[in-house]
Design a protein around this motif. Sequence first.
Motif, PDB file in Angstrom:
ATOM      1  N   ASP A  67     -43.879 -18.900  -0.487  1.00  0.00           N
ATOM      2  CA  ASP A  67     -43.969 -17.448  -1.023  1.00  0.00           C
ATOM      3  C   ASP A  67     -42.865 -16.513   0.058  1.00  0.00           C
ATOM      4  O   ASP A  67     -42.977 -16.030   0.944  1.00  0.00           O
ATOM      5  CB  ASP A  67     -45.411 -16.360  -0.848  1.00  0.00           C
ATOM      6  N   GLU A  68     -41.564 -15.821  -1.589  1.00  0.00           N
ATOM      7  CA  GLU A  68     -41.134 -15.307  -0.561  1.00  0.00           C
ATOM      8  C   GLU A  68     -41.349 -14.083   0.357  1.00  0.00           C
ATOM      9  O   GLU A  68     -41.220 -13.353   0.970  1.00  0.00           O
ATOM     10  CB  GLU A  68     -39.839 -14.869  -1.729  1.00  0.00           C
ATOM     11  N   ARG A  69     -42.282 -13.206  -1.113  1.00  0.00           N
ATOM     12  CA  ARG A  69     -42.912 -12.358  -0.428  1.00  0.00           C
ATOM     13  C   ARG A  69     -43.609 -12.333   1.203  1.00  0.00           C
ATOM     14  O   ARG A  69     -43.221 -10.831   2.187  1.00  0.00           O
ATOM     15  CB  ARG A  69     -43.671 -11.267  -1.100  1.00  0.00           C
ATOM     16  N   PHE A  70     -44.483 -13.089   1.647  1.00  0.00           N
ATOM     17  CA  PHE A  70     -44.816 -13.075   2.611  1.00  0.00           C
ATOM     18  C   PHE A  70     -43.833 -13.210   3.581  1.00  0.00           C
ATOM     19  O   PHE A  70     -43.974 -13.061   4.775  1.00  0.00           O
ATOM     20  CB  PHE A  70     -46.043 -14.331   2.600  1.00  0.00           C
ATOM     21  N   LEU A  71     -42.645 -13.847   3.013  1.00  0.00           N
ATOM     22  CA  LEU A  71     -42.220 -14.625   4.890  1.00  0.00           C
ATOM     23  C   LEU A  71     -41.114 -13.884   4.571  1.00  0.00           C
ATOM     24  O   LEU A  71     -40.808 -13.262   5.977  1.00  0.00           O
ATOM     25  CB  LEU A  71     -40.795 -15.631   3.966  1.00  0.00           C
ATOM     26  N   VAL A 251     -39.788  -0.459  -0.056  1.00  0.00           N
ATOM     27  CA  VAL A 251     -40.730  -1.216  -0.111  1.00  0.00           C
ATOM     28  C   VAL A 251     -40.173  -3.040   0.765  1.00  0.00           C
ATOM     29  O   VAL A 251     -40.967  -3.360   2.011  1.00  0.00           O
ATOM     30  CB  VAL A 251     -41.518  -1.755  -1.260  1.00  0.00           C
ATOM     31  N   ASP A 252     -39.117  -3.594   0.318  1.00  0.00           N
ATOM     32  CA  ASP A 252     -38.191  -4.721   0.975  1.00  0.00           C
ATOM     33  C   ASP A 252     -38.376  -4.096   2.206  1.00  0.00           C
ATOM     34  O   ASP A 252     -38.585  -5.516   2.780  1.00  0.00           O
ATOM     35  CB  ASP A 252     -37.201  -4.722   0.278  1.00  0.00           C
ATOM     36  N   PHE A 253     -38.685  -3.678   3.133  1.00  0.00           N
ATOM     37  CA  PHE A 253     -38.193  -2.828   4.574  1.00  0.00           C
ATOM     38  C   PHE A 253     -39.741  -2.474   5.136  1.00  0.00           C
ATOM     39  O   PHE A 253     -39.254  -2.685   6.962  1.00  0.00           O
ATOM     40  CB  PHE A 253     -36.979  -2.312   4.688  1.00  0.00           C
TER      41      PHE A 253
END
Lengths: 305, 297
Positions: A67-71, A251-253
């Motif tokens: 999962d991209e989000r978890f990584l 949120v991405d960071f």
Amino acid sequence: MEKSFFKKLIQQRMLVLMSVPFVIWLFIFKYLPLWGWTIAFQKYKPALSFSQQKWVGFEHFKFLFTDERFLRVLRNTLAMSGINLVLGFVTAITLALLLNEIRLVAFKRLVQTVSYLPHFISWVVAAGIIQTTLANDGIINEILVATGIIHKGQEILFLGIPHYFWSIFGASSVWKEVGWNTIVYLAAMTAIDPSQYEAADMDGAGRFRKMWNVTLPGIKPVIVVLLIMNIGNLMESGFEPQYLLGNGMNVDFSENIDIFVLKYGIEQSNYSLSIAAGMFKTVVSLILLTAANTIAKKTGEARLY
Amino acid sequence: MKHASFGDKVFEVCNYTFLALLMVVTLYPFLNTLAYSLNAGLDSLKGGIHLWPREFSIQNYKFVFREATILHATMISVFRTVIGTAVTVFCSAMVAYTISRQEYVLRKFITIAFILTMYFYGGLIPVFLLMRDLHLVGSFWVYIFPGVIGVFNLIVIRSFIEGLPESIMESGRIDGAGDFRTFWNIVLPLCLPVLATVALFTAVYQWNSWFDVFLYNSSDINLSTLQYELMKILQNSNASSATMESGFSNSGAAASMVTPLSIRATMTIVASVPMIIVYPFLQKYFVKGMTVGGVKG
């Protein structure tokens, strides 16, 4: 042997009465939740009983690592705790060294007391203060305009720029905890033998030489122990500052594992995935802590509990 | 030699200046917030207030303390701080005493059982499910029960008790005092310095908590705390003042005197002042407690 154990136990019934209820408390509140880890291996449905749940093995873990989000969340966790570790150490040791050079006792006390203050406020209050400071009409933008670095009307929305978040987080954590973190170092400095400074004086060593060659080596054992302990906490990047200062724009960071766990678990009720993520964090922490403890024992500097 | 002393002087001046600046950076945000809280609400909207209120007014404080929600939340905050601290200090000290007794047969087992919990954590959801199953969700006691004993407290107090002269405790036992009496009458009074540290840390933790309110009791306004109310205001800080007014039950007349900006500042001051007032008095103790518990060099 058995008999004498029970005999002693009866003899010490008062001690038993004073402690065993709390051991029961400990098992309920700290050990029992571990049972919940089984949910990470199930396709959990709240309505079903334990025996009715469908077991799926490592499916949720497999999902996490693709999962991209978890990584991304994992990257943020490691980055922020890494920043905290390095920045926290450097600033606290520097401040302790500077405080140690102050001869005016009243001034030193005052600086210490003031520097402890932010440690005693909640992250809610701190986040409010940080938001105010970094706002468009906040003091930072005001200073930037007054010094001509930016023009009026070009104010920077600091918390809205994603890649600023790690720096804001680092600076906020330092502001809040740097004074508090000097306590241990300052205590270690007072334990340094004054004759070492006298000997350095004889050799004609100046201030910086004494700081570098006497004070720093004097607190080295404390630095090493704290460093090892903190490496054991590398998966702990905090929760409150990221939750309170995070927003849709950054949120991405700002999102870390703890927030991921909360969002999936409480907001989306995806218990299995949330627990898998939390479990991963705890297991990695456990490995890191055990390694840290072993290293600490090997170096013989001191023991962690 | 002369050159070195010039360098020393430069360093001295820089050092004092830097530390003074550090104090300014630490204190400014608080003084600024205080100034806003003591400034008339509508005037604050013009901005440009730094260290001193422009149009002095205690209207904001009057408004905050007339608000039933906030008053109740303050009361809950005080309750959880007082009860939580008393429970934690007493229970931690009692268990610490038992595991400081060398002859106690369960000493090793209990110590290890507690210390092991420093290495793992069940996690948010498993703990949440447990609290639900124990019927602690939606109850005041969810603020107290999970924190009855902290491992850090336990170890700090145990170290302190082990440092006390054995002869004092022996004298108690010769007088025929049981273990509880020895603990209560002899050990506890001697432990005051370390208990002050533990009490301060616990009180700070309890007073500053908001996450457990959010997690377990966010649907029950009667169990809300000051920090959680402040958190809600901060998270809605971009919302219009209309939302603010409807959020509070007071009449429109009172609400028109204040603005979200000034209420936010006032709440911030109310939420942080109790701990800020207390800690300087206990500084001597917690500095010692930190160094005993933090590292054993």
